[in-house]
Write a protein that holds these residues in place. Structure first.
Motif, PDB file in Angstrom:
ATOM      1  N   HIS A   1       3.225  -4.095   3.036  1.00  0.00           N
ATOM      2  CA  HIS A   1       4.339  -3.225   2.660  1.00  0.00           C
ATOM      3  C   HIS A   1       4.245  -1.993   2.373  1.00  0.00           C
ATOM      4  N   PHE A   2       4.533  -1.153   3.133  1.00  0.00           N
ATOM      5  CA  PHE A   2       4.514   0.419   2.874  1.00  0.00           C
ATOM      6  C   PHE A   2       5.671   0.747   1.875  1.00  0.00           C
ATOM      7  N   VAL A   3       5.098   1.441   0.637  1.00  0.00           N
ATOM      8  CA  VAL A   3       5.894   1.556  -0.481  1.00  0.00           C
ATOM      9  C   VAL A   3       5.568   3.039  -0.917  1.00  0.00           C
ATOM     10  N   THR A   4       6.075   3.703  -1.691  1.00  0.00           N
ATOM     11  CA  THR A   4       5.898   4.841  -2.366  1.00  0.00           C
ATOM     12  C   THR A   4       4.881   4.582  -3.590  1.00  0.00           C
ATOM     13  N   LYS A   5       4.511   5.534  -3.987  1.00  0.00           N
ATOM     14  CA  LYS A   5       3.774   5.292  -5.303  1.00  0.00           C
ATOM     15  C   LYS A   5       4.548   4.865  -6.482  1.00  0.00           C
ATOM     16  N   GLU A   6       5.731   5.548  -6.451  1.00  0.00           N
ATOM     17  CA  GLU A   6       6.724   5.255  -7.724  1.00  0.00           C
ATOM     18  C   GLU A   6       6.910   3.743  -7.597  1.00  0.00           C
ATOM     19  N   LYS A   7       7.214   3.264  -6.422  1.00  0.00           N
ATOM     20  CA  LYS A   7       7.749   1.725  -6.230  1.00  0.00           C
ATOM     21  C   LYS A   7       6.412   0.805  -6.660  1.00  0.00           C
ATOM     22  N   MET A   8       5.110   1.289  -6.054  1.00  0.00           N
ATOM     23  CA  MET A   8       3.889   0.223  -6.297  1.00  0.00           C
ATOM     24  C   MET A   8       3.814   0.443  -7.859  1.00  0.00           C
TER      25      MET A   8
ATOM     26  N   THR B   1       0.853  -1.030  -0.089  1.00  0.00           N
ATOM     27  CA  THR B   1      -0.206   0.011   0.100  1.00  0.00           C
ATOM     28  C   THR B   1       0.885   1.231   0.079  1.00  0.00           C
ATOM     29  N   THR B   2       0.380   2.148  -0.603  1.00  0.00           N
ATOM     30  CA  THR B   2       1.000   3.581  -0.505  1.00  0.00           C
ATOM     31  C   THR B   2       0.299   4.410   0.683  1.00  0.00           C
ATOM     32  N   ARG B   3      -0.636   3.996   1.475  1.00  0.00           N
ATOM     33  CA  ARG B   3      -0.683   4.802   2.575  1.00  0.00           C
ATOM     34  C   ARG B   3       0.253   4.747   3.750  1.00  0.00           C
ATOM     35  N   ASN B   4       0.288   5.662   4.628  1.00  0.00           N
ATOM     36  CA  ASN B   4       1.118   5.590   5.602  1.00  0.00           C
ATOM     37  C   ASN B   4       0.762   4.630   6.919  1.00  0.00           C
ATOM     38  N   PRO B   5       1.860   4.168   7.449  1.00  0.00           N
ATOM     39  CA  PRO B   5       1.577   3.277   8.413  1.00  0.00           C
ATOM     40  C   PRO B   5       0.899   3.723   9.744  1.00  0.00           C
TER      41      PRO B   5
ATOM     42  N   GLY C   1       6.025  -2.010  -9.682  1.00  0.00           N
ATOM     43  CA  GLY C   1       5.841  -3.154  -9.481  1.00  0.00           C
ATOM     44  C   GLY C   1       4.652  -3.733 -10.467  1.00  0.00           C
ATOM     45  N   ILE C   2       3.689  -2.814 -10.556  1.00  0.00           N
ATOM     46  CA  ILE C   2       2.385  -3.121 -11.240  1.00  0.00           C
ATOM     47  C   ILE C   2       2.912  -3.193 -12.957  1.00  0.00           C
ATOM     48  N   ASP C   3       3.881  -2.154 -13.330  1.00  0.00           N
ATOM     49  CA  ASP C   3       4.217  -2.530 -14.583  1.00  0.00           C
ATOM     50  C   ASP C   3       4.819  -3.570 -14.950  1.00  0.00           C
ATOM     51  N   LYS C   4       5.595  -4.255 -13.831  1.00  0.00           N
ATOM     52  CA  LYS C   4       6.523  -5.320 -14.227  1.00  0.00           C
ATOM     53  C   LYS C   4       5.421  -6.675 -13.941  1.00  0.00           C
ATOM     54  N   ASP C   5       4.430  -6.491 -13.625  1.00  0.00           N
ATOM     55  CA  ASP C   5       3.354  -7.575 -13.793  1.00  0.00           C
ATOM     56  C   ASP C   5       3.369  -8.281 -12.123  1.00  0.00           C
TER      57      ASP C   5
ATOM     58  N   PHE D   1       1.781  -7.977  -9.508  1.00  0.00           N
ATOM     59  CA  PHE D   1       0.690  -7.953  -8.821  1.00  0.00           C
ATOM     60  C   PHE D   1      -0.462  -8.663  -9.406  1.00  0.00           C
ATOM     61  N   ILE D   2      -1.366  -9.565  -8.616  1.00  0.00           N
ATOM     62  CA  ILE D   2      -2.277 -10.435  -9.292  1.00  0.00           C
ATOM     63  C   ILE D   2      -3.610  -9.350  -9.392  1.00  0.00           C
ATOM     64  N   GLU D   3      -3.657  -8.462  -8.491  1.00  0.00           N
ATOM     65  CA  GLU D   3      -4.633  -7.272  -8.464  1.00  0.00           C
ATOM     66  C   GLU D   3      -4.234  -6.359  -7.775  1.00  0.00           C
ATOM     67  N   ASN D   4      -4.595  -5.091  -8.076  1.00  0.00           N
ATOM     68  CA  ASN D   4      -4.477  -3.866  -7.578  1.00  0.00           C
ATOM     69  C   ASN D   4      -5.466  -2.779  -7.774  1.00  0.00           C
ATOM     70  N   ALA D   5      -5.764  -1.995  -6.766  1.00  0.00           N
ATOM     71  CA  ALA D   5      -6.926  -1.040  -6.663  1.00  0.00           C
ATOM     72  C   ALA D   5      -6.561   0.200  -6.139  1.00  0.00           C
ATOM     73  N   GLU D   6      -7.244   1.329  -6.450  1.00  0.00           N
ATOM     74  CA  GLU D   6      -7.193   2.548  -5.619  1.00  0.00           C
ATOM     75  C   GLU D   6      -8.283   2.649  -4.559  1.00  0.00           C
ATOM     76  N   PHE D   7      -8.022   2.948  -3.459  1.00  0.00           N
ATOM     77  CA  PHE D   7      -9.097   3.139  -2.326  1.00  0.00           C
ATOM     78  C   PHE D   7      -8.810   4.300  -1.367  1.00  0.00           C
ATOM     79  N   SER D   8      -9.685   5.109  -1.011  1.00  0.00           N
ATOM     80  CA  SER D   8      -9.467   6.119  -0.588  1.00  0.00           C
ATOM     81  C   SER D   8      -8.256   6.830  -0.602  1.00  0.00           C
ATOM     82  N   GLY D   9      -7.887   7.238  -1.872  1.00  0.00           N
ATOM     83  CA  GLY D   9      -6.909   7.822  -2.291  1.00  0.00           C
ATOM     84  C   GLY D   9      -5.424   7.263  -2.203  1.00  0.00           C
ATOM     85  N   ASN D  10      -5.341   6.103  -1.936  1.00  0.00           N
ATOM     86  CA  ASN D  10      -4.091   5.261  -1.948  1.00  0.00           C
ATOM     87  C   ASN D  10      -4.239   3.961  -2.742  1.00  0.00           C
ATOM     88  N   MET D  11      -2.861   3.448  -3.072  1.00  0.00           N
ATOM     89  CA  MET D  11      -2.928   2.472  -4.189  1.00  0.00           C
ATOM     90  C   MET D  11      -2.661   1.142  -3.184  1.00  0.00           C
ATOM     91  N   TYR D  12      -3.502   0.061  -3.287  1.00  0.00           N
ATOM     92  CA  TYR D  12      -3.370  -1.075  -2.745  1.00  0.00           C
ATOM     93  C   TYR D  12      -3.223  -2.380  -3.465  1.00  0.00           C
TER      94      TYR D  12
END
Ligand SMILES: Nc1nc2c(ncn2[C@@H]2O[C@H](COP(=O)(O)OP(=O)(O)O)[C@@H](O)[C@H]2O)c(=O)[nH]1
Ligand SMILES: Nc1ncnc2c1ncn2[C@@H]1O[C@H](COP(=O)(O)OP(=O)(O)O)[C@@H](O)[C@H]1O
Length: 197
Positions: free
Chosen positions: A54-61, A39-43, A64-68, A70-81
Motif C-alpha cells: 500500500h503506497f502511502v504518504t508519510k502523513e497517512k502512514m 510503505t512511503t517509498r515510491n512504487p 495509521g501508526i498513531d491510531k494503532d 500497525f502491529i509493527e513499523n520501521a524506518e528502512f533506507s529513509g522510508n517508512m514501512y
C-alpha cells in the motif's frame, strides 16, 4: 487466533525474498496469502498498489501508526514501512498461511507480539554478490543502494545471533534455496491443503 502459522521472511534487501516468495505463491496458489505492507517509498515499475505494497504518504502512514493500526513499523533506507493489523487479519480470515516480508527491525518487533510465526532468514552468499544483484536489478539510486548495503551488513551480523531465526537459507543457487524453503514449509502447506479437501 487459530489457523495456519504465519511465515516471516527476512534478510537483506536484494537477497532474493520477493523472488522466492512469488515463486512459492505461484506454485501453491490458494495456500499462501501475502501480508501487504504499507510503505512511503515510491512504487517501482511493475509494482501494484494494494498488491505489492500500500503506497502511502508519510502523513497517512503516521496517522495509521498513531491510531494503532500497525502491529509493527520501521524506518528502512529513509522510508517508512509497516505491517497493518488488517493486512494479517485479511489473510488469516481466509485460513491461508500469511507471509510477511519484513526487515530485521520488523522481526524483533513481531517477536514481542503473539503472532508466533516461523522465522526464515534469506541470506546472500556474500556482500559482493548482494551488491551485484542489487545493481543488476536496476531499481535503486546510488544513494538508496548504499543505504541498502549498509543495512545488509547489520542484517547479516544480527541474523547470526542464535535463536533469532528458525532457519537461515543462503540463496546462492536459486533452485536449491527454493527447495530448502519448500522443505521448511511443507508441513504447514499440507495442513492447509488437507483442510481444503
Ligand atoms: N519492518 C518492516 N519491514 C518491511 C515491511 N515491508 C517491507 N519491509 C522491508 O523493507 C526493506 C525494503 O523493502 P523494499 O523497498 O521493497 O526493497 P527490496 O527489499 O530491496 O525489494 C526489506 O528489507 C523489506 O523486508 C514492513 O511492513 N515492515
Ligand atoms: N539465486 C539467485 N541467483 C541470481 N540472482 C538472483 C537469485 N535470487 C534472486 N536473484 C535476483 O537478485 C535480485 C534481488 O532479488 P529480490 O527477490 O528482488 O530480493 P529481495 O526481495 O530480497 O530484495 C533480483 O533481480 C533477482 O532476480
Amino acid at each position: 487466533m487459530s489457523g495456519p502459522r504465519p511465515v516471516v521472511l527476512s534478510g537483506p534487501s536484494g537477497a532474493g525474498k520477493s523472488t522466492l516468495l512469488k515463486r512459492l505463491m505461484k506454485e501453491y496458489e490458494g495456500v499462501f496469502g501475502f501480508s501487504v505492507s504499507h510503505t512511503t517509498r515510491n512504487p517501482r515499475p511493475g509494482e501494484e498498489d494494494g498488491k505489492d505494497y500500500h503506497f502511502v504518504t508519510k502523513e497517512k502512514m503516521q496517522e495509521g501508526i498513531d491510531k494503532d493500526e500497525f502491529i509493527e513499523n520501521a524506518e528502512f533506507s529513509g522510508n517508512m514501512y509497516g505491517t497493518s493489523k488488517s493486512s494479517i487479519e485479511d489473510v488469516q480470515a481466509q485460513n491461508l498461511i500469511c507471509i510477511l516480508d519484513v526487515d530485521i527491525q520488523g522481526v524483533k518487533n513481531i517477536k514481542k507480539t503473539d503472532l508466533n510465526p516461523i522465522y526464515i532468514s534469506i541470506q546472500p552468499p556474500s556482500m559482493e554478490i548482494l551488491e551485484k544483484r542489487l545493481r543488476d536489478r536496476q531499481t535503486e539510486t546510488e544513494d538508496s543502494l548504499q543505504k541498502r548495503l549498509e543495512a545488509a551488513r547489520i542484517d547479516m551480523e544480527l541474523s547470526k545471533e542464535p535463536g533469532v531465526f528458525d532457519i537461515v537459507i543462503v540463496n546462492d543457487d536459486l533452485e536449491e534455496a527454493y527447495e530448502k524453503l519448500k522443505s521448511v514449509l511443507i508441513e504447514e502447506i499440507e495442513k492447509v491443503q488437507d483442510a481444503q479437501k
